[in-house]
Design a protein around this motif. Structure first.
Motif, PDB file in Angstrom:
ATOM      1  N   GLY A 530      -1.417  -0.905 -13.425  1.00 27.88           N
ATOM      2  CA  GLY A 530      -2.605  -1.464 -12.477  1.00 27.88           C
ATOM      3  C   GLY A 530      -3.056  -2.713 -13.427  1.00 27.88           C
ATOM      4  O   GLY A 530      -3.494  -2.379 -14.668  1.00 27.88           O
ATOM      5  N   LYS A 531      -3.194  -3.864 -12.857  1.00 28.29           N
ATOM      6  CA  LYS A 531      -3.582  -4.976 -13.918  1.00 28.29           C
ATOM      7  C   LYS A 531      -5.120  -4.966 -14.020  1.00 28.29           C
ATOM      8  O   LYS A 531      -5.514  -5.555 -14.650  1.00 28.29           O
ATOM      9  CB  LYS A 531      -3.215  -6.292 -13.213  1.00 28.29           C
ATOM     10  N   GLN A 532      -5.889  -4.155 -13.312  1.00 29.37           N
ATOM     11  CA  GLN A 532      -7.432  -4.100 -13.797  1.00 29.37           C
ATOM     12  C   GLN A 532      -7.440  -3.317 -15.048  1.00 29.37           C
ATOM     13  O   GLN A 532      -8.682  -3.462 -15.682  1.00 29.37           O
ATOM     14  CB  GLN A 532      -7.956  -3.041 -12.824  1.00 29.37           C
ATOM     15  N   LEU A 533      -6.451  -2.627 -15.722  1.00 27.22           N
ATOM     16  CA  LEU A 533      -6.429  -1.697 -16.957  1.00 27.22           C
ATOM     17  C   LEU A 533      -5.998  -2.861 -17.887  1.00 27.22           C
ATOM     18  O   LEU A 533      -5.107  -3.821 -17.832  1.00 27.22           O
ATOM     19  CB  LEU A 533      -5.737  -0.732 -16.847  1.00 27.22           C
ATOM     20  N   GLU A 534      -6.455  -2.883 -19.103  1.00 32.37           N
ATOM     21  CA  GLU A 534      -6.318  -3.308 -20.156  1.00 32.37           C
ATOM     22  C   GLU A 534      -4.819  -3.018 -20.512  1.00 32.37           C
ATOM     23  O   GLU A 534      -4.321  -1.940 -20.693  1.00 32.37           O
ATOM     24  CB  GLU A 534      -7.191  -3.022 -21.232  1.00 32.37           C
ATOM     25  N   ASP A 535      -4.023  -4.032 -20.648  1.00 37.23           N
ATOM     26  CA  ASP A 535      -2.508  -3.997 -21.032  1.00 37.23           C
ATOM     27  C   ASP A 535      -1.552  -3.147 -19.827  1.00 37.23           C
ATOM     28  O   ASP A 535      -0.582  -2.651 -20.035  1.00 37.23           O
ATOM     29  CB  ASP A 535      -2.210  -3.011 -22.460  1.00 37.23           C
ATOM     30  N   GLY A 536      -2.355  -3.221 -18.814  1.00 39.51           N
ATOM     31  CA  GLY A 536      -1.820  -2.530 -17.508  1.00 39.51           C
ATOM     32  C   GLY A 536      -0.922  -3.466 -16.993  1.00 39.51           C
ATOM     33  O   GLY A 536      -0.736  -4.878 -17.251  1.00 39.51           O
ATOM     34  N   ILE A 537       0.193  -2.787 -16.151  1.00 36.22           N
ATOM     35  CA  ILE A 537       1.440  -3.518 -15.548  1.00 36.22           C
ATOM     36  C   ILE A 537       1.158  -3.307 -14.104  1.00 36.22           C
ATOM     37  O   ILE A 537       0.822  -2.048 -13.781  1.00 36.22           O
ATOM     38  CB  ILE A 537       2.829  -3.249 -16.244  1.00 36.22           C
ATOM     39  N   ASP A 538       1.636  -3.965 -13.219  1.00 32.73           N
ATOM     40  CA  ASP A 538       1.956  -3.795 -12.047  1.00 32.73           C
ATOM     41  C   ASP A 538       3.421  -3.380 -11.441  1.00 32.73           C
ATOM     42  O   ASP A 538       4.174  -3.972 -12.250  1.00 32.73           O
ATOM     43  CB  ASP A 538       1.427  -4.929 -11.056  1.00 32.73           C
ATOM     44  N   LEU A 539       3.444  -2.553 -10.431  1.00 31.98           N
ATOM     45  CA  LEU A 539       4.935  -2.518 -10.141  1.00 31.98           C
ATOM     46  C   LEU A 539       5.164  -3.109  -8.714  1.00 31.98           C
ATOM     47  O   LEU A 539       4.341  -3.612  -7.969  1.00 31.98           O
ATOM     48  CB  LEU A 539       5.125  -1.033  -9.922  1.00 31.98           C
ATOM     49  N   SER A 540       6.467  -3.028  -8.273  1.00 32.38           N
ATOM     50  CA  SER A 540       6.701  -3.643  -7.049  1.00 32.38           C
ATOM     51  C   SER A 540       6.489  -2.540  -6.117  1.00 32.38           C
ATOM     52  O   SER A 540       6.369  -1.252  -6.291  1.00 32.38           O
ATOM     53  CB  SER A 540       8.243  -3.831  -6.693  1.00 32.38           C
ATOM     54  N   GLY A 541       6.490  -3.024  -4.714  1.00 37.47           N
ATOM     55  CA  GLY A 541       6.181  -1.962  -3.676  1.00 37.47           C
ATOM     56  C   GLY A 541       6.964  -0.871  -3.652  1.00 37.47           C
ATOM     57  O   GLY A 541       6.670   0.239  -3.533  1.00 37.47           O
ATOM     58  N   GLY A 542       8.234  -1.001  -3.612  1.00 33.90           N
ATOM     59  CA  GLY A 542       9.349  -0.013  -3.733  1.00 33.90           C
ATOM     60  C   GLY A 542       9.090   1.068  -5.113  1.00 33.90           C
ATOM     61  O   GLY A 542       9.288   2.322  -5.103  1.00 33.90           O
ATOM     62  N   GLN A 543       8.860   0.519  -6.258  1.00 31.19           N
ATOM     63  CA  GLN A 543       8.660   1.113  -7.485  1.00 31.19           C
ATOM     64  C   GLN A 543       7.352   1.934  -7.249  1.00 31.19           C
ATOM     65  O   GLN A 543       7.375   3.372  -7.802  1.00 31.19           O
ATOM     66  CB  GLN A 543       8.627   0.341  -8.447  1.00 31.19           C
ATOM     67  N   TRP A 544       6.233   1.493  -6.789  1.00 30.32           N
ATOM     68  CA  TRP A 544       5.296   2.343  -6.452  1.00 30.32           C
ATOM     69  C   TRP A 544       5.567   3.467  -5.257  1.00 30.32           C
ATOM     70  O   TRP A 544       5.125   4.573  -5.420  1.00 30.32           O
ATOM     71  CB  TRP A 544       4.095   1.623  -5.861  1.00 30.32           C
ATOM     72  N   GLN A 545       6.348   3.065  -4.654  1.00 31.00           N
ATOM     73  CA  GLN A 545       6.528   4.218  -3.471  1.00 31.00           C
ATOM     74  C   GLN A 545       7.521   5.333  -4.334  1.00 31.00           C
ATOM     75  O   GLN A 545       7.036   6.470  -3.880  1.00 31.00           O
ATOM     76  CB  GLN A 545       7.635   3.681  -2.519  1.00 31.00           C
ATOM     77  N   ARG A 546       8.193   4.977  -5.188  1.00 31.56           N
ATOM     78  CA  ARG A 546       8.908   5.917  -6.095  1.00 31.56           C
ATOM     79  C   ARG A 546       7.924   6.884  -6.880  1.00 31.56           C
ATOM     80  O   ARG A 546       8.247   8.052  -7.038  1.00 31.56           O
ATOM     81  CB  ARG A 546       9.998   5.396  -6.781  1.00 31.56           C
ATOM     82  N   ILE A 547       6.945   6.218  -7.378  1.00 30.58           N
ATOM     83  CA  ILE A 547       5.993   6.854  -8.117  1.00 30.58           C
ATOM     84  C   ILE A 547       5.300   8.046  -7.244  1.00 30.58           C
ATOM     85  O   ILE A 547       4.894   9.113  -7.611  1.00 30.58           O
ATOM     86  CB  ILE A 547       5.042   6.014  -8.886  1.00 30.58           C
ATOM     87  N   ALA A 548       5.046   7.454  -5.970  1.00 32.44           N
ATOM     88  CA  ALA A 548       4.308   8.412  -5.048  1.00 32.44           C
ATOM     89  C   ALA A 548       5.317   9.381  -4.722  1.00 32.44           C
ATOM     90  O   ALA A 548       4.867  10.633  -4.573  1.00 32.44           O
ATOM     91  CB  ALA A 548       3.739   7.894  -3.761  1.00 32.44           C
ATOM     92  N   ILE A 549       6.383   9.589  -4.509  1.00 36.94           N
ATOM     93  CA  ILE A 549       7.583  10.319  -4.217  1.00 36.94           C
ATOM     94  C   ILE A 549       7.556  11.300  -5.336  1.00 36.94           C
ATOM     95  O   ILE A 549       7.485  12.647  -5.199  1.00 36.94           O
ATOM     96  CB  ILE A 549       8.912   9.545  -3.869  1.00 36.94           C
ATOM     97  N   ALA A 550       7.555  10.727  -6.663  1.00 34.85           N
ATOM     98  CA  ALA A 550       7.623  11.756  -7.899  1.00 34.85           C
ATOM     99  C   ALA A 550       6.524  12.549  -7.957  1.00 34.85           C
ATOM    100  O   ALA A 550       6.531  13.848  -8.395  1.00 34.85           O
ATOM    101  CB  ALA A 550       7.925  10.716  -9.148  1.00 34.85           C
ATOM    102  N   ARG A 551       5.216  12.041  -7.511  1.00 31.22           N
ATOM    103  CA  ARG A 551       4.155  12.784  -7.551  1.00 31.22           C
ATOM    104  C   ARG A 551       4.139  13.944  -6.455  1.00 31.22           C
ATOM    105  O   ARG A 551       3.733  15.142  -7.005  1.00 31.22           O
ATOM    106  CB  ARG A 551       3.064  11.750  -7.222  1.00 31.22           C
ATOM    107  N   ALA A 552       4.977  13.689  -5.484  1.00 28.98           N
ATOM    108  CA  ALA A 552       5.065  14.723  -4.461  1.00 28.98           C
ATOM    109  C   ALA A 552       6.075  15.558  -5.095  1.00 28.98           C
ATOM    110  O   ALA A 552       6.011  17.021  -4.811  1.00 28.98           O
ATOM    111  CB  ALA A 552       5.598  14.030  -3.045  1.00 28.98           C
ATOM    112  N   LEU A 553       7.060  15.115  -5.746  1.00 27.02           N
ATOM    113  CA  LEU A 553       8.304  15.995  -6.221  1.00 27.02           C
ATOM    114  C   LEU A 553       7.564  17.238  -7.278  1.00 27.02           C
ATOM    115  O   LEU A 553       8.228  18.267  -7.574  1.00 27.02           O
ATOM    116  CB  LEU A 553       9.278  15.402  -6.927  1.00 27.02           C
ATOM    117  N   MET A 554       6.322  16.731  -7.876  1.00 29.31           N
ATOM    118  CA  MET A 554       6.027  17.722  -8.849  1.00 29.31           C
ATOM    119  C   MET A 554       5.451  18.927  -8.476  1.00 29.31           C
ATOM    120  O   MET A 554       5.424  20.217  -9.100  1.00 29.31           O
ATOM    121  CB  MET A 554       4.613  17.095  -9.504  1.00 29.31           C
TER     122      MET A 554
END
Length: 644
Positions: A530-554
């Motif tokens: 998240g670019k709102q955070l210091e030194d934060g980065i943003d991801l593409s829509g597909g990459q964020w989607q995979r992060i959400a999937i990884a969260r569900a996989l936990m």
């Protein structure tokens, strides 16, 4: 199949009177800052009594000086002053009281500031806790409840003012009591006239505060819309298109129009109230003028000394000041009590969703020893009935299910009957607005049905604890959350107990197909997203989607039901195909509901249910529905043609 007998049908805020709001606010202040409140009370008692003491000592000084001047004028005033103890001690007393008052002002200012911030922290914390732990998402989708939430946010700021007003009221009381006693020594009717002449303005001001509050309540909708417009103008998610499409002026004018509407309605009430209050304030001045004229006439007639004149004139002004302080703070307290009422309406609000009690107390020590927040226990599966009830895996049975959103009379889904077998993948398809997402919310128990039942493994879904149901469901939504936190937390939030387990988190990331990206990041799992955070980065829509999937996989090891709600709606065909491949792998052996109007995943599903106008219109396999040449066949043919 067991189920509770009754469930609440509506979620209505309880009406809070101004007295109840004030009483409960005082309770919050006492609990939040008892030491600061005690110190302020003690300091204000002293500060309130000091002015009357100064006036009395001033009278003694003037009378002594007048007497000495009339008797023996001297060229040695210092020696004369030192030879008269009453004069000497009076001067010393005045100086001491003024020094004490100055010290109290500084100390009391510090204590009042500390009190305000402690109170704000406690109240804001309780509001945030209530909203965060409110199980029913109707709080965020019902306009009336959103208005309560908006007013509660404003009320949090007013609680600070309440602490200040209480401080000033205490000061006013302890100025008023000795002043009114001394003023009665002029004549018994003096304090009576002054108090009575002030009563009409109190009544009128209270009346107009009620009118202003009614307007504020009506304007909660406009206030929310103003905030939404401000978010569009300042929010990151709107910044690009706002500029590319040149929408700044349009949204600025919209915000300005909303502000003018908000301001003008309030201004009319305030203007009318100010005129009436001013008239009665002029009337109250008569109550000050009469005693003042009486004292001056008494001094000229020889009934009062010059010291008496100074004392009584000062007392009249002091009584007036204390009355204004009390009246002003009374109206402030009344105004604030109206403003903080929505806080308690929010805190008292009960969700429609009801959950049997879950005993997790036995697990708290181990959680806390691992540094976990106690609120994390809301994600723990319960023991006992919940666990026993799901041993017999007989899937999900939906019978005569209907649902209306709170505040609506129109059914979003109506009279649905559907069975989903254990381990089956069912795809819900249909045009936008067909009711697919609503059914998904009911299956995830974000809402309870208006009528009918959803049974899971033979038990009504409502007979399980919410914590247990949600711990057994893994969800990937179209509008998945992009938490402003690290990669570790964005993934690990799926299972708080594994937040420090690098092996589990990396395994989920790998299965979601995002490992290469995460490994390329300099800080790896600790990278802020998240670019709102210091030194934060943003991801593409597909990459964020995979992060959400990884969260569900936990939580895949404990999840029995997977719900994918429009999981690929915003993805390109290549990424969509890759996500489908992941879904096929993780859905093996799980009861899976996929909600989509895109039919790419439907071909590999065990069954497809077609929704139309809130009902199940067709159900079957891909081949069966194609052969029937119905709604699904038409949808599939239409979508397939767009890829040719």
């Amino acid at each position: 199949m067991s189920r509770p007998d009754t469930y609440p049908q509506t979620m209505q805020p309880i009406q809070i009177t101004t007295f109840q709001a004030l009483r409960r606010s005082l309770g919050l202040i006492i609990k939040a800052a008892p030491i600061e409140l005690r110190n302020i009370i003690i300091l204000n008692i002293v500060r309130g009594a000091a002015p009357s003491g100064v006036l009395f000592l001033d009278k003694l000084i003037i009378d002594e000086v007048s007497k000495l001047l009339s008797q023996t004028p001297t060229a040695q005033p210092l020696a004369l002053m030192l030879s008269h103890p009453i004069l000497l001690w009076s001067i010393g007393g005045v100086l001491t009281l003024k020094l004490i008052a100055d010290a109290i002002d500084t100390t009391s200012s510090f204590a009042a500031t500390s009190l305000r911030y402690r109170v704000q922290g406690r109240v804001e914390g309780k509001v945030l806790e209530k909203v965060a732990n409110f199980d029913d998402i109707a709080l965020f989708e019902n306009p009336e409840l959103l208005n309560i939430l908006e007013l509660a946010k404003t009320g949090v700021k007013q609680v600070q003012q309440l602490a200040f007003s209480i401080s000033m009221t205490i000061t006013g009381i302890f100025i008023f009591i000795p002043s009114i006693g001394l003023a009665a020594s002029i004549a018994w009717w003096v304090p009576v006239v002054m108090v009575v002449s002030s009563l009409p303005s109190i009544h009128i001001e209270r009346k107009y505060l009620k009118l202003i509050w009614r307007v504020q309540k009506k304007q909660a909708k406009i206030s929310r819309e103003m905030n939404l417009s401000a978010t569009v103008l300042t929010g990151q998610e709107y910044a690009k298109e706002l500029r590319l499409f040149g929408l700044q002026e349009l949204w600025l004018k919209r915000w300005q129009g909303q502000f003018l509407q908000f301001f003008s309605e309030m201004q009319q009430i305030r203007k009318k109230g100010a005129i009436v209050v001013l008239f009665w304030s002029i009337f109250s001045r008569i109550g000050v003028a009469l005693p003042f004229v009486y004292v001056v006439a008494g001094a000229l007639g020889g009934r009062y000394t010059l010291g008496d004149l100074a004392l009584y004139s000062g007392l009249i002004v002091q009584v007036e000041t204390s009355l204004q302080l009390l009246i002003g703070n009374y109206t402030n307290l009344y105004d604030i009590s109206l403003g903080v009422s929505p806080i308690f309406q929010l805190l008292d609000l009960k969700p429609e969703l009801q959950s049997p009690l879950v005993n997790v107390a036995s697990r708290l020590p181990s959680l806390l020893s691992h540094g976990q927040d106690a609120r994390a226990t809301t994600q723990l599966p319960s023991h006992g009935q919940d666990a026993r009830a799901t041993k017999n895996k007989i899937g999900i049975e939906i019978k005569d299910l209907s649902f209306c959103y709170p505040g609506s009379t129109k059914s979003t889904i109506a009279n649905i009957d559907l069975t989903i077998n254990p381990g089956e993948m069912l795809v819900l398809v249909g045009e936008n607005g067909a009711g697919k997402t609503t059914l998904g919310k009911l299956l995830g128990r974000l809402y309870d049905p208006t009528s009918g039942t959803i049974a899971w493994n033979g038990q009504d879904l409502r007979s399980y604890s919410l914590a247990y149901v949600r711990s057994r469901i893994a969800v990937v939504m179209q509008d998945y959350a992009r938490f402003p936190s690290t990669v570790r937390e964005n993934v690990g939030f799926g299972d708080l107990l594994s937040l420090s387990d690098d092996t589990a988190i990396n395994a989920a990331i790998s299965e979601a197909g995002i490992a290469a990206k995460v490994n390329s990041l300099e800080q790896g799992l600790e990278t802020p997203l998240g670019k709102q955070l210091e030194d934060g980065i943003d991801l593409s829509g597909g990459q964020w989607q995979r992060i959400a999937i990884a969260r569900a996989l936990m939580r895949l090891s404990t999840a029995e039901v997977l719900i994918f709600d429009e999981p690929t709606a915003a993805l390109d065909p290549k990424t969509e195909y890759e996500i489908y491949s992941i879904f096929r792998q993780i859905a093996a052996g799980k009861t899976t509901i996929v909600i989509s109007h895109r039919l790419g995943l439907a071909k590999i599903a065990d069954r497809i249910a077609v929704m139309e106008n809130g009902k199940i219109a067709e159900i079957g396999t891909h081949d069966e529905l194609i052969a029937s040449n119905g709604i699904y066949c038409s949808m599939f043919t239409r979508q397939a043609s767009s890829y040719i």
